[in-house]
Structure formats: structure tokens, C-alpha cells
Design a protein around this motif. Structure first.
Motif, short mmCIF file in Angstrom:
data_model
loop_
_atom_site.label_atom_id
_atom_site.label_comp_id
_atom_site.label_asym_id
_atom_site.label_seq_id
_atom_site.Cartn_x
_atom_site.Cartn_y
_atom_site.Cartn_z
N THR A 54 0.89 -1.34 0.04
CA THR A 54 0.09 0.18 0.08
C THR A 54 0.64 0.89 0.03
N GLN A 55 1.89 1.37 0.91
CA GLN A 55 2.78 2.35 0.77
C GLN A 55 3.56 2.60 -0.53
N CYS A 56 4.12 1.65 -0.93
CA CYS A 56 4.70 1.55 -2.20
C CYS A 56 3.78 2.26 -3.34
N ALA A 61 9.34 7.49 -1.76
CA ALA A 61 9.73 7.74 -0.17
C ALA A 61 9.07 6.83 0.70
N GLU A 62 7.73 6.74 0.50
CA GLU A 62 6.81 6.15 1.59
C GLU A 62 7.15 4.38 1.04
N CYS A 63 7.50 4.10 0.08
CA CYS A 63 7.81 2.92 -0.52
C CYS A 63 9.29 2.57 0.21
N GLN A 64 10.29 3.22 0.44
CA GLN A 64 11.63 3.06 0.87
C GLN A 64 11.33 2.96 2.32
N ALA A 65 10.63 3.87 3.04
CA ALA A 65 10.23 3.94 4.34
C ALA A 65 9.69 2.44 4.89
#
Length: 209
Positions: A54-56, A61-65
Motif C-alpha cells: 500500500t505504501q509503495c 519515499a513511502e515505499c523506501q520507508a
């Protein structure tokens, strides 16, 4: 397990969508102590795979985190999985325990991703997926070396060519949502064809027909 058993009344089916190793550990008391075969697929929820995807989908940036957080949680998996397998063995000492890995979910392609940025994110997710399998496989190998009746079953190989990016050939349901932020239980789970592939892999690892 139902496919392998051949009938619902021949199997104690405890699997549930969203379960973690801790949830599975809580179910061990429900395993009949006389069983001779146990199959386990667990770990993806411990590293928040659905949340990571979901974040990706939101951005790089969201994906990396999210991938970083998943990697941190992966470090705890060998210990908790060791505890689970040990508990299963103590509960059902005659049982052969087969712990499966996971399919590589996307088997990413640029055509599937639609952009270079998303392609990179999907590749990173597939890489994290392989790291999860490696952690599970290494843990099981260690337990085998310690004399426990446990075996790792690879399902990534039979699923090659059947990832989410494989179009009509996919054996995996993509992430879908029942409501905002609430994924359907089928998300990232095998289709009927995928369930058969799991059963074939487990049977190939020695599960009695």
C-alpha cells in the motif's frame, strides 16, 4: 491443506487471513496431538506485506520507508518461527512439519508497472519477498540440523510466470480493498490454481498422497 487431505473432514484447518507467527502460536493447542502431518505458511504478515505494498503504491519515499520497516521486522522472524515450530513439535511429536515459503508476488515488468518509478518499487518488493523466503528457509534448515522433523517447501519456483504481473496467467490475487485502508482477505493470496500449486509442491516434498 484441504486439497492435500482430499476432504474437509480429514483436516484440522486453522489458517486465517492476516495471521502472524504469534497468532499461529496461539492456535497450536488446537492441533490434534496425534496428527502426522502439519503444513505452515506464515511470516508475510509479520513483515506487513500488505501495508508495504500500500505504501509503495503512494510513492518512492513511502515505499523506501515501508521496506526499511519490513526489513527490521524480518530480523525478528527466525526467532519467532523457531518458537512456533518447536511448539508444534511438542504438541504433535509424530508430525512431519512442512513450512512453505511464498511466491514472488509481482515478478515485475516495466509493462506491468507502467512507469520506471513504479517498476523500481515493484522490483524492490520482489527482492524483499525473496529475502523473506531466504529467512524462512534458513531458519528451517537450522531446525532440521537440530534434529526436528521439519522441511522447507519452495513455492517460488512453481509460481514463476504466474505472478501478479503475469496477466491472465497469475495465480495470485492482487491487493484489493473492501473499504478505504481495509484490504480484502483474498489480497496477495493464491487463486484456486495457486492453491493447487501449493498442494503439488508440498506433496512433492513428501506429503503422503
Amino acid at each position: 491443506p484441504v486439497v492435500l487431505a482430499g476432504a474437509v473432514n480429514k483436516v484440522t484447518f486453522l489458517a486465517c487471513s492476516g495471521a502472524t507467527v504469534a497468532d499461529s502460536l496461539a492456535q497450536v493447542a488446537m492441533i490434534p496431538s496425534t496428527v502426522t502431518n502439519v503444513t505452515v505458511t506464515v511470516g508475510g504478515n509479520d513483515v506487513d506485506f500488505v501495508k508495504t505494498l500500500t505504501q509503495c503504491s503512494l510513492g518512492a519515499a513511502e515505499c523506501q520507508a515501508a521496506l526499511g520497516a519490513a526489513q527490521g521486522k524480518l530480523m525478528a522472524l527466525p526467532g519467532s518461527l523457531t518458537t512456533l515450530v518447536g511448539a508444534i513439535h511438542a504438541r504433535a511429536p509424530r508430525a512431519e512439519i512442512r513450512v512453505t515459503g511464498y511466491p514472488i508476488l509481482f515478478q515485475a515488468s516495466l509493462a506491468c508497472a507502467g512507469s520506471e518509478s513504479m517498476y523500481g518499487r515493484l522490483l524492490a518488493v520482489d527482492s524483499a519477498n525473496m529475502a523473506l523466503n531466504n529467512a524462512i528457509g534458513a531458519t528451517v534448515a537450522s531446525l532440521m540440523g537440530a534434529g526436528l522433523p521439519v522441511e522447507y517447501v519452495d513455492v517460488a519456483t512453481p509460481f514463476m510466470g504466474h505472478g501478479i504481473c503475469s496477466g491472465p496467467a497469475t495465480w495470485i490475487y492482487p491487493v484489493s480493498y473492501a473499504s478505504p485502508g481495509v484490504p480484502n482477505a483474498s489480497s496477495l493470496h493464491p487463486t484456486a490454481a495457486g492453491q493447487l500449486a501449493y498442494a503439488d509442491a508440498i506433496e512433492g516434498a513428501g506429503f503422503p498422497n
